[in-house]
Scaffold this motif. Sequence first.
Motif, PDB file in Angstrom:
ATOM      1  N   GLU A   4       0.833  -1.206   0.000  1.00  0.00           N
ATOM      2  CA  GLU A   4       0.000   0.000   0.000  1.00  0.00           C
ATOM      3  C   GLU A   4       0.872   1.262   0.000  1.00  0.00           C
ATOM      4  O   GLU A   4       0.568   2.230  -0.700  1.00  0.00           O
ATOM      5  N   ARG A   8       0.821   4.171  -2.834  1.00  0.00           N
ATOM      6  CA  ARG A   8       0.530   5.591  -2.545  1.00  0.00           C
ATOM      7  C   ARG A   8       1.588   6.487  -3.192  1.00  0.00           C
ATOM      8  O   ARG A   8       1.262   7.477  -3.850  1.00  0.00           O
ATOM      9  N   SER A  32      -6.178   4.893  -9.969  1.00  0.00           N
ATOM     10  CA  SER A  32      -6.260   3.878  -8.914  1.00  0.00           C
ATOM     11  C   SER A  32      -5.299   2.737  -9.202  1.00  0.00           C
ATOM     12  O   SER A  32      -4.900   2.514 -10.354  1.00  0.00           O
ATOM     13  N   LEU A  35      -4.290  -3.512  -5.302  1.00  0.00           N
ATOM     14  CA  LEU A  35      -3.252  -4.216  -4.547  1.00  0.00           C
ATOM     15  C   LEU A  35      -3.408  -5.726  -4.696  1.00  0.00           C
ATOM     16  O   LEU A  35      -4.471  -6.206  -5.112  1.00  0.00           O
ATOM     17  N   ARG A  39      -7.604  -4.984  -2.484  1.00  0.00           N
ATOM     18  CA  ARG A  39      -7.998  -3.626  -2.085  1.00  0.00           C
ATOM     19  C   ARG A  39      -7.510  -2.623  -3.141  1.00  0.00           C
ATOM     20  O   ARG A  39      -6.605  -2.923  -3.925  1.00  0.00           O
ATOM     21  N   VAL A  41      -6.188   1.412  -3.999  1.00  0.00           N
ATOM     22  CA  VAL A  41      -5.712   2.715  -3.540  1.00  0.00           C
ATOM     23  C   VAL A  41      -6.107   3.696  -4.633  1.00  0.00           C
ATOM     24  O   VAL A  41      -5.792   3.499  -5.815  1.00  0.00           O
ATOM     25  N   VAL A  59      -7.928   4.323   0.606  1.00  0.00           N
ATOM     26  CA  VAL A  59      -7.865   2.868   0.395  1.00  0.00           C
ATOM     27  C   VAL A  59      -9.266   2.311   0.595  1.00  0.00           C
ATOM     28  O   VAL A  59      -9.968   2.690   1.530  1.00  0.00           O
ATOM     29  N   THR A  60      -9.695   1.453  -0.344  1.00  0.00           N
ATOM     30  CA  THR A  60     -11.026   0.854  -0.228  1.00  0.00           C
ATOM     31  C   THR A  60     -10.901  -0.667  -0.313  1.00  0.00           C
ATOM     32  O   THR A  60      -9.866  -1.185  -0.737  1.00  0.00           O
TER      33      THR A  60
END
Length: 248
Positions: A4, A8, A32, A35, A39, A41, A59-60
């Motif tokens: 993550e 970023r 976007s 990952l 998930r 980012v 982050v979702t």
Amino acid sequence: MDGEKEARATIIAAGRRLYERHILASLEGNISIRLADGRLVTTPTGANKGRMTEECLVVTDSEGNPEGSGKPSSEMFMHLAIYRERKDVGAVVHAHPPIATGYAVAGRQLPAAVLAEVVVGFGCIPIAPYGTPSTDALAEAVAGPIRNYDALLMANHGALTVGASLEQAEERMYQLEHFAHISLVSHLLGGPQEFSVEEVDRLSRLRESWGGSPIPPACYPVGCGSETVTLTKDELVGLIAEAVRSLK
Ligand SMILES: [Zn+2]
């Protein structure tokens, strides 16, 4: 991409480059990364992509539900639809590059079968139908075409590229805009000249030898297999009127 933190940093750097190269302006566009654990980012809603900080990214989970209080990109539906359709995609870039978006706004197709790098790299770059931004309609509009293409124009809106990595998706966005520029110049100089069907076949084999899929039929020369017919406006109107009469 697994980490993550790395994702970023990669998004921040890409956002800055896209902004500095005028591929997006003001609060436009979104980026976007998916990952390894599924998930996402993503850039936050309403942020200038040239001035983001790592903390402002959101982050979702794989359904787009944010961890924490951040608000993800307004085009999250579109990103989710793309990741659902393409298991091979690890990153999505949406931007409004001015020349490519000019084509999208004018409803003009970028020419197919005119430049070897574009044929081998993209097949071709179609226009996805219009959908109101930040709605399911836009997600549905791109979900179909993205199955077969890595780059799309979005009618009356902008452009979209995908890649296994953000580096690849970002590079494709620059390539798309560069090709739109070349296309525009070729129109000013009398219009692009298409490859023959045989040459597109050769380029398709080259693409396959590098691990790509065969070039879709829609990317072959427009005039392929058909004879050009010239009609005056009156003749065309007459033919249509006759066809309509015969249907009554
Ligand atoms: Zn947009």
